[in-house]
Design a protein around this motif. Sequence first.
Motif, mmCIF file in Angstrom:
data_model
loop_
_atom_site.group_PDB
_atom_site.id
_atom_site.type_symbol
_atom_site.label_atom_id
_atom_site.label_comp_id
_atom_site.label_asym_id
_atom_site.label_seq_id
_atom_site.Cartn_x
_atom_site.Cartn_y
_atom_site.Cartn_z
ATOM 1 N N GLY A 258 -26.225 13.546 5.234
ATOM 2 C CA GLY A 258 -27.515 13.844 4.599
ATOM 3 C C GLY A 258 -27.337 14.576 3.284
ATOM 4 O O GLY A 258 -26.514 15.484 3.173
ATOM 5 N N ARG A 259 -28.136 14.184 2.288
ATOM 6 C CA ARG A 259 -28.049 14.807 0.970
ATOM 7 C C ARG A 259 -28.252 16.316 1.050
ATOM 8 O O ARG A 259 -27.551 17.075 0.380
ATOM 9 N N ILE A 306 -29.310 6.060 19.153
ATOM 10 C CA ILE A 306 -28.712 7.335 18.794
ATOM 11 C C ILE A 306 -29.871 8.278 18.477
ATOM 12 O O ILE A 306 -30.806 7.911 17.760
ATOM 13 N N ALA A 307 -29.837 9.472 19.085
ATOM 14 C CA ALA A 307 -30.947 10.417 18.933
ATOM 15 C C ALA A 307 -30.442 11.730 18.346
ATOM 16 O O ALA A 307 -29.375 12.222 18.730
ATOM 17 N N PHE A 308 -31.222 12.271 17.418
ATOM 18 C CA PHE A 308 -30.901 13.554 16.792
ATOM 19 C C PHE A 308 -32.050 14.528 16.987
ATOM 20 O O PHE A 308 -33.228 14.145 16.940
ATOM 21 N N ARG A 309 -31.688 15.802 17.191
ATOM 22 C CA ARG A 309 -32.657 16.895 17.198
ATOM 23 C C ARG A 309 -32.566 17.641 15.878
ATOM 24 O O ARG A 309 -31.470 17.836 15.349
ATOM 25 N N ASP A 310 -33.704 18.096 15.374
ATOM 26 C CA ASP A 310 -33.679 18.901 14.162
ATOM 27 C C ASP A 310 -34.815 19.909 14.196
ATOM 28 O O ASP A 310 -35.896 19.640 14.728
ATOM 29 N N PHE A 311 -34.543 21.079 13.605
ATOM 30 C CA PHE A 311 -35.484 22.191 13.587
ATOM 31 C C PHE A 311 -36.565 21.999 12.513
ATOM 32 O O PHE A 311 -37.442 22.842 12.346
ATOM 33 N N ALA A 312 -36.513 20.882 11.781
ATOM 34 C CA ALA A 312 -37.420 20.658 10.648
ATOM 35 C C ALA A 312 -38.872 20.914 11.034
ATOM 36 O O ALA A 312 -39.355 20.402 12.043
ATOM 37 N N HIS A 313 -39.553 21.701 10.212
ATOM 38 C CA HIS A 313 -40.976 21.942 10.453
ATOM 39 C C HIS A 313 -41.771 22.050 9.155
ATOM 40 O O HIS A 313 -42.926 21.659 9.106
ATOM 41 N N LEU A 318 -38.840 18.404 6.572
ATOM 42 C CA LEU A 318 -39.146 17.151 7.260
ATOM 43 C C LEU A 318 -38.682 15.957 6.431
ATOM 44 O O LEU A 318 -37.990 15.057 6.929
ATOM 45 N N LYS A 319 -39.051 15.947 5.178
ATOM 46 C CA LYS A 319 -38.697 14.837 4.286
ATOM 47 C C LYS A 319 -37.180 14.726 4.114
ATOM 48 O O LYS A 319 -36.608 13.626 4.165
ATOM 49 N N ALA A 320 -36.504 15.871 3.916
ATOM 50 C CA ALA A 320 -35.047 15.856 3.720
ATOM 51 C C ALA A 320 -34.333 15.320 4.948
ATOM 52 O O ALA A 320 -33.371 14.548 4.840
ATOM 53 N N TYR A 354 -48.042 17.942 3.932
ATOM 54 C CA TYR A 354 -47.170 16.969 4.597
ATOM 55 C C TYR A 354 -47.350 15.543 4.069
ATOM 56 O O TYR A 354 -46.685 14.620 4.547
ATOM 57 N N ALA A 355 -48.206 15.345 3.096
ATOM 58 C CA ALA A 355 -48.453 13.998 2.576
ATOM 59 C C ALA A 355 -47.156 13.331 2.126
ATOM 60 O O ALA A 355 -46.410 13.876 1.316
ATOM 61 N N GLY A 356 -46.861 12.169 2.694
ATOM 62 C CA GLY A 356 -45.669 11.408 2.319
ATOM 63 C C GLY A 356 -44.375 11.880 2.939
ATOM 64 O O GLY A 356 -43.324 11.248 2.741
ATOM 65 N N SER A 357 -44.403 12.949 3.718
ATOM 66 C CA SER A 357 -43.148 13.525 4.224
ATOM 67 C C SER A 357 -42.478 12.667 5.288
ATOM 68 O O SER A 357 -41.277 12.806 5.531
ATOM 69 N N MET A 358 -43.221 11.747 5.931
ATOM 70 C CA MET A 358 -42.636 10.922 6.986
ATOM 71 C C MET A 358 -42.541 9.454 6.593
ATOM 72 O O MET A 358 -42.357 8.582 7.439
#
Length: 442
Positions: A258-259, A306-313, A318-320, A354-358
């Motif tokens: 990831g960048r 393949i599943a990943f967990r992330d603390f993104a909130h 979220l976008k990154a 959050y607009a566009g973040s997903m």
Amino acid sequence: MHQLALALHRDGFQVTGSDDAIHDPARTALLQTGMLPDKVGWFPEKITTDLDAVVLGMHAKGDNPELQRAQELGVPVYSFPEYVYQVAKGKLRVAIAGSHGKTTITSMIMHVLQKAGKPFDYLVGAKLEGFAQSVQLSDAPVMLLEGDEYPASVLEKRPKIFFYHPQITLLSGIAWDHINVFPTYENYVSQFQTYLQNLDAGTTLVYNADDAEVVRVIADSGTHLKAIPYTMPQYRYEDGKALLKTDSGTEIPLAVFGRHNLLNLMGAKAICETLGVAADDFYEAIRDFGGASKRLEKAFETDRIIAFRDFAHAPSKLKATLDAVREAYPNRKLIALFELHTYSSLNQDFLEQYAGSMNAADEALVYFSSHALQLKRLEPLQPETVHAGFSRPDLKVFDEVGALQQQVAQLVAEATEPVCLLLMSSGTFEGTDWKSVVVNPA
């Protein structure tokens, strides 16, 4: 707080504590060391002039009876960061600040310093492989501090990071968060401006030069500091693995991707170099860094999932995170789940952030719990309001976890290509075992 208590206990201090609720992992850790209170609740009779100090957690209220008793008796009361500074003021203090990446950068530095054999103490906000605890206090000459901008305590409402007074610091990025504390973007940014202004002249500041807001804040408030920039390195992907181009032009494979993580890595490298770690030694050590807990952590893997967990909130996180997974796994169907769980994410006035973040996901699903809203004393949310905030017409919004589980299981079962499942939350989706949901559905 419980990790600080355990660290002081290991250092030979007599430590007791109180809380109105104690859950795992704190409960088990305190029980194993004989430090678990007999009863939960507040007991002002425990506060006497025999105490050297009281350390006040950030969630304790001003009318807490133990706090009031300590104030009546004149017992010294410290917030968490104020006390940590008292322990670490004779050390070289390195503080990692910014809206995102703090835990990962701190963890990367810890990983490299440990491999380099350099003694150090630390405070980090996640569990990290190779380290038994998240707070360590010893006679080491250096202390590495993950510092955040959240208030220190009910008595000291300035950000925690203000109290560490580091000789070396890093600023990773600035993106609005904690709307319950910082009601406007300008108010939030001003915390970082004040932080930089209060650092001593000549303090080393490592900063993300790819973040325009960081650059602006430093130009405004950090001209008295010794500024060292870092930027995105060159890299490429091969079979889902990131290959990083080093200073010498060679490529090394990494266990993270990831960048944002590669940018974090360059910040960690700059800090390690200020602490005497050569670039070649850093690159060699960082190869097998697998990430901190819930920071793009692999949850499970099967032949097709393949599943990943992330603390993104926060929106930027979220976008990154989504962009990172999309880039690393371009040929998989990306199903992204996000739980609104923090004060900011559950606040309808913040949702438009959050607009566009997903947008990077093939399927985007958002979940929120009415119980979480009640606990945080926030206004009820309507699914339609959440849907509008993300500005994605095909977004699916759920306020019932069973319906969410059923929808995810269906999306995975119907996928004609391999699936990447991304689970983003500072909570647990009501304790859902996602492997059971999508691999062995009832």
